[in-house]
Design a protein around this motif. Structure first.
Motif, PDB file in Angstrom:
ATOM      1  N   GLY A  70       0.781  -1.216   0.000  1.00 38.24           N
ATOM      2  CA  GLY A  70       0.000   0.000   0.000  1.00 38.24           C
ATOM      3  C   GLY A  70       0.822   1.280   0.000  1.00 38.24           C
ATOM      4  N   GLY A  71       2.091   1.171  -0.365  1.00 35.60           N
ATOM      5  CA  GLY A  71       2.916   2.379  -0.470  1.00 35.60           C
ATOM      6  C   GLY A  71       3.900   2.559   0.671  1.00 35.60           C
ATOM      7  N   ALA A  72       4.142   1.494   1.422  1.00 35.42           N
ATOM      8  CA  ALA A  72       5.070   1.572   2.558  1.00 35.42           C
ATOM      9  C   ALA A  72       6.512   1.284   2.147  1.00 35.42           C
ATOM     10  N   MET A  73       6.758   1.132   0.833  1.00 38.31           N
ATOM     11  CA  MET A  73       8.103   0.841   0.319  1.00 38.31           C
ATOM     12  C   MET A  73       8.669  -0.429   0.925  1.00 38.31           C
ATOM     13  N   THR A  74       7.856  -1.455   0.915  1.00 38.79           N
ATOM     14  CA  THR A  74       8.262  -2.715   1.508  1.00 38.79           C
ATOM     15  C   THR A  74       8.238  -3.850   0.500  1.00 38.79           C
ATOM     16  N   CYS A  75       7.291  -3.792  -0.444  1.00 39.33           N
ATOM     17  CA  CYS A  75       7.021  -4.992  -1.230  1.00 39.33           C
ATOM     18  C   CYS A  75       7.663  -4.982  -2.601  1.00 39.33           C
ATOM     19  N   GLY A  76       7.857  -3.824  -3.199  1.00 43.30           N
ATOM     20  CA  GLY A  76       8.415  -3.780  -4.550  1.00 43.30           C
ATOM     21  C   GLY A  76       7.468  -4.324  -5.603  1.00 43.30           C
ATOM     22  N   THR A  77       6.155  -4.338  -5.347  1.00 41.20           N
ATOM     23  CA  THR A  77       5.223  -4.916  -6.316  1.00 41.20           C
ATOM     24  C   THR A  77       4.398  -3.856  -7.056  1.00 41.20           C
ATOM     25  N   CYS A  78       4.961  -2.655  -7.191  1.00 42.04           N
ATOM     26  CA  CYS A  78       4.281  -1.626  -8.014  1.00 42.04           C
ATOM     27  C   CYS A  78       5.273  -1.099  -9.036  1.00 42.04           C
ATOM     28  N   LEU A  79       6.191  -1.975  -9.447  1.00 43.41           N
ATOM     29  CA  LEU A  79       7.281  -1.561 -10.336  1.00 43.41           C
ATOM     30  C   LEU A  79       6.783  -1.208 -11.736  1.00 43.41           C
ATOM     31  N   VAL A  80       7.324  -0.131 -12.284  1.00 48.68           N
ATOM     32  CA  VAL A  80       7.062   0.240 -13.684  1.00 48.68           C
ATOM     33  C   VAL A  80       8.394   0.630 -14.334  1.00 48.68           C
ATOM     34  N   PHE A  81       8.395   0.645 -15.669  1.00 52.72           N
ATOM     35  CA  PHE A  81       9.579   1.115 -16.391  1.00 52.72           C
ATOM     36  C   PHE A  81       9.288   2.484 -16.999  1.00 52.72           C
ATOM     37  N   VAL A  82      10.232   3.369 -16.817  1.00 55.22           N
ATOM     38  CA  VAL A  82      10.088   4.729 -17.316  1.00 55.22           C
ATOM     39  C   VAL A  82      11.046   4.888 -18.492  1.00 55.22           C
ATOM     40  N   PRO A  83      10.596   5.461 -19.615  1.00 51.31           N
ATOM     41  CA  PRO A  83      11.518   5.630 -20.742  1.00 51.31           C
ATOM     42  C   PRO A  83      12.699   6.510 -20.328  1.00 51.31           C
ATOM     43  N   PRO A  84      13.909   6.164 -20.813  1.00 51.93           N
ATOM     44  CA  PRO A  84      15.104   6.912 -20.391  1.00 51.93           C
ATOM     45  C   PRO A  84      14.949   8.416 -20.626  1.00 51.93           C
ATOM     46  N   SER A  85      14.226   8.800 -21.676  1.00 44.35           N
ATOM     47  CA  SER A  85      14.096  10.228 -21.984  1.00 44.35           C
ATOM     48  C   SER A  85      13.360  10.985 -20.876  1.00 44.35           C
ATOM     49  N   TRP A  86      12.599  10.267 -20.067  1.00 46.32           N
ATOM     50  CA  TRP A  86      11.846  10.920 -18.991  1.00 46.32           C
ATOM     51  C   TRP A  86      12.597  10.909 -17.672  1.00 46.32           C
ATOM     52  N   ALA A  87      13.600  10.055 -17.606  1.00 44.46           N
ATOM     53  CA  ALA A  87      14.228   9.796 -16.313  1.00 44.46           C
ATOM     54  C   ALA A  87      14.609  11.078 -15.582  1.00 44.46           C
ATOM     55  N   GLU A  88      15.152  12.063 -16.333  1.00 43.70           N
ATOM     56  CA  GLU A  88      15.666  13.242 -15.619  1.00 43.70           C
ATOM     57  C   GLU A  88      14.565  14.190 -15.170  1.00 43.70           C
ATOM     58  N   LYS A  89      13.354  14.020 -15.718  1.00 45.37           N
ATOM     59  CA  LYS A  89      12.252  14.871 -15.263  1.00 45.37           C
ATOM     60  C   LYS A  89      11.693  14.378 -13.934  1.00 45.37           C
ATOM     61  N   LEU A  90      12.045  13.158 -13.575  1.00 43.57           N
ATOM     62  CA  LEU A  90      11.506  12.587 -12.336  1.00 43.57           C
ATOM     63  C   LEU A  90      12.434  12.895 -11.181  1.00 43.57           C
ATOM     64  N   GLU A  91      11.851  12.970 -10.018  1.00 42.93           N
ATOM     65  CA  GLU A  91      12.670  13.102  -8.829  1.00 42.93           C
ATOM     66  C   GLU A  91      13.536  11.853  -8.739  1.00 42.93           C
TER      67      GLU A  91
END
Ligand SMILES: Cc1cc2nc3c(=O)[nH]c(=O)nc-3n(C[C@H](O)[C@H](O)[C@H](O)COP(=O)(O)OP(=O)(O)OC[C@H]3O[C@@H](n4cnc5c(N)ncnc54)[C@H](O)[C@@H]3O)c2cc1C
Lengths: 106, 411
Positions: free
Chosen positions: A41-62
């Motif tokens: 539920g967002g506690a950064m414990t499970c790693g089961t909400c993984l997605v892939f972000v295109p490299p071109s977007w990577a730097e726009k993300l925190e």
């Protein structure tokens, strides 16, 4: 508001409006998009909400926190582009982002 | 069974918890178009139970963050919620579920996701308004009410729920004593290096332990005011939390004549002895594909995995790949993650120095990792989980040496 497209492993896209401040994980759960489990539920414990972000977007993300980086290191997926969607918070800069959902979160 | 699944095939789910809330969502994800009804006896729509002993108890989680799905989810997914009334009986001949409010609901396929309940103290005369257990939001609110600065909480049971509540109660300023019957904490569910580390961490945070100790009596007429142990020790208290394990809610299933054996017995697809009835979550005993034996697991990931299997079978999809069972626990600033089952290993390897507060414990059998326990160390957890899944043979000396990168060991 940011328009985000989630692309299922089989290629089916789902474009949704995500209110500012909402995580991409919450948005995916709310719209019942297949392939995001989010066991903890967002506690950064499970790693089961993984997605892939295109490299071109990577730097726009925190950047990933050290904790997120450690969680992804052995995700068995292409770690360079992998993010936990509970850590991606919608903001205008993310408008138009497409993320790819892996075949399984296990 | 799906080809005849016209949009009139009715799926009814009993139990609106983690399994129930997810299985209805997965049915829609998997393209199931028939009517879906979710019945729950709690007033709230499905919510995350783990925070009840953690962030929710400490008051740092919002009701919104606790919800499994947003409030409008069920309406937009065309799922009917029937909350606040228990299902009381299942008539398998007429395929009808009777609810406590006198109404009934007909099904073509039924899913039981009734979860488990906290075991009561096996002692006579323990019922008092301040002798509590923790399973749902109402329990958590009662417990929270009993806590606060200077309040004395006595916890029976040094398992995960007891230890998480001890940590949360300390954060709220309460005094905490934990009474555990076994000689150490987490006896059946964690290894000695982990249990010892956690005990020391709790003690540093002011928790007192009575290990190898049993309750003899609870004092107090109206409310419990003290506890006496068999060894004569006595602790005054303002409230008692009993955390000595959970038992599956099988009454409905047994009443309907379904096969049960400490849990509803199901097959790999989560189908019970009646092919029209599935069961998932804490209430289930299922043959685990990775272990070749039947297990009753009480964890969110297991409820989720079983929800996927049941939904796939009902929607006529390929079953998902088996997942390595895993579990987590948060106490203070510690995050414990465990993958695999606490089985008899022949070798135990500690990687990293527990004194640093971040380390992993690997359990090997025949050269392969079967279980990993990690404290504040996601790399150990995820690497260990991969090693369990692959069954790769690893050298214990390499695993024990933090200078040998995990990448190379896992690859
Ligand atoms: C305090 C606490 C902390 C936990 N922490 C963790 C953790 O950190 N990590 C982890 O993996 N797991 C944790 N768990 C376990 C996890 O919450 C459960 O494994 C999970 O909720 C199981 O899902 P379920 O659907 O089987 O049961 P539940 O989520 O318990 O849902 C069952 C629901 O069915 C309802 N019900 C029962 N009988 C009937 C009936 N006859 N009619 C209608 N409704 C009925 C119940 O009231 C309940 O709402 C924790 C559990 C608790 C209580």
């Amino acid at each position: 508001m940011a328009k985000i497209t989630f692309i299922e492993h089989c290629g089916t896209p789902h474009t949704v409006d995500v209110p500012e401040g909402t995580s991409l994980m919450q948005a995916a759960i709310g719209h019942n998009i297949p392939g995001i489990d989010a066991d903890c539920g967002g506690a950064m414990t499970c790693g089961t909400c993984l997605v892939f972000v295109p490299p071109s977007w990577a730097e726009k993300l925190e950047a990933r926190s050290e904790h997120e980086r450690q969680m992804l290191e052995f995700s068995g997926k292409d770690a360079a582009n992998a993010r936990l969607s509970c850590q991606l918070i919608a903001c205008p800069a993310l408008d138009g982002l497409s993320v790819q959902i892996p075949e399984s979160q296990g | 069974m799906t080809s005849d699944h016209s949009s009139t095939h009715r799926v009814v789910v009993i139990g609106a918890g983690h399994g129930g809330g997810n299985v209805v969502a997965l049915l829609r994800q998997y393209g199931f178009g028939g009517p879906v009804t979710l019945i729950g006896d709690e007033p709230a729509a499905p919510y995350h139970r783990p925070p009840l002993s953690k962030a929710w108890l400490k008051g740092t989680a919002s009701a919104q963050s606790l919800a499994l799905k947003p409030a409008d989810f069920y309406a937009t997914q065309n799922i009917t919620l029937r909350l606040g009334h228990a299902a009381e009986a299942i008539d398998r001949d007429t395929r009808r579920v009777a609810l406590a409010d006198g109404s009934s609901i007909d099904y073509d396929t039924l899913i039981l996701a009734t979860g488990a309940h906290a075991r009561p103290l096996p002692l006579a005369n323990t019922a008092r308004p301040n002798v509590l257990t923790l399973r749902n939001m109402a329990d958590a609110d009662r417990l929270k009410h009993a806590l606060g600065a200077g309040k004395r909480l006595l916890i029976v049971g040094g398992g995960y729920i007891g230890l998480e509540c001890a940590a949360s109660a300390r954060a709220l300023g309460a005094d905490v004593v934990v009474v555990e019957r076994a000689a150490r904490l987490l006896e059946r569910v964690a290894s000695e290096p982990i249990a010892g580390f956690l005990r020391r961490h709790h003690e540093r945070n002011g928790v007192r332990f009575a290990l190898g100790a049993q309750i003899e009596t609870i004092e107090g007429e109206e409310a419990a005011s003290a506890v006496t142990l068999v060894d004569g020790r006595r602790f005054d208290c303002d409230a008692i939390l009993v955390g000595i394990g959970a038992a599956p809610n099988t009454t409905l299933a047994e009443g309907a004549g379904l096969a049960c054996d400490d849990g509803i017995t199901v097959d790999a697809d989560c189908r019970s002895s009646d092919p029209r009835i599935f069961a998932i979550g804490d209430v289930v005993r299922r043959p685990h594909p990775l272990y070749g034996r039947s297990l009753r697991l009480e964890s969110v990931p297991s409820a989720m995995e079983q929800a996927k299997h049941a939904a796939a079978a009902i929607a006529g999809r390929e079953p998902p790949h088996p997942e390595v069972p895993w579990f987590w626990s948060d106490q203070y600033d510690l995050k414990l993650q465990i993958a695999g089952l606490p089985f008899d290993a022949d070798t135990v390897v500690v990687r990293g120095d527990p004194e640093t507060g971040s380390f992993g414990v690997y359990h090997l059998r025949g050269g392969s990792v079967v279980t990993v326990e990690a404290i504040n160390s996601p790399p150990d957890f995820f690497a260990g989980k991969k090693l369990i899944a692959s069954g790769k043979t690893v050298a214990p000396v390499e695993l024990a040496d933090p200078a040998v990168p995990l990448n190379g060991i896992v690859a």
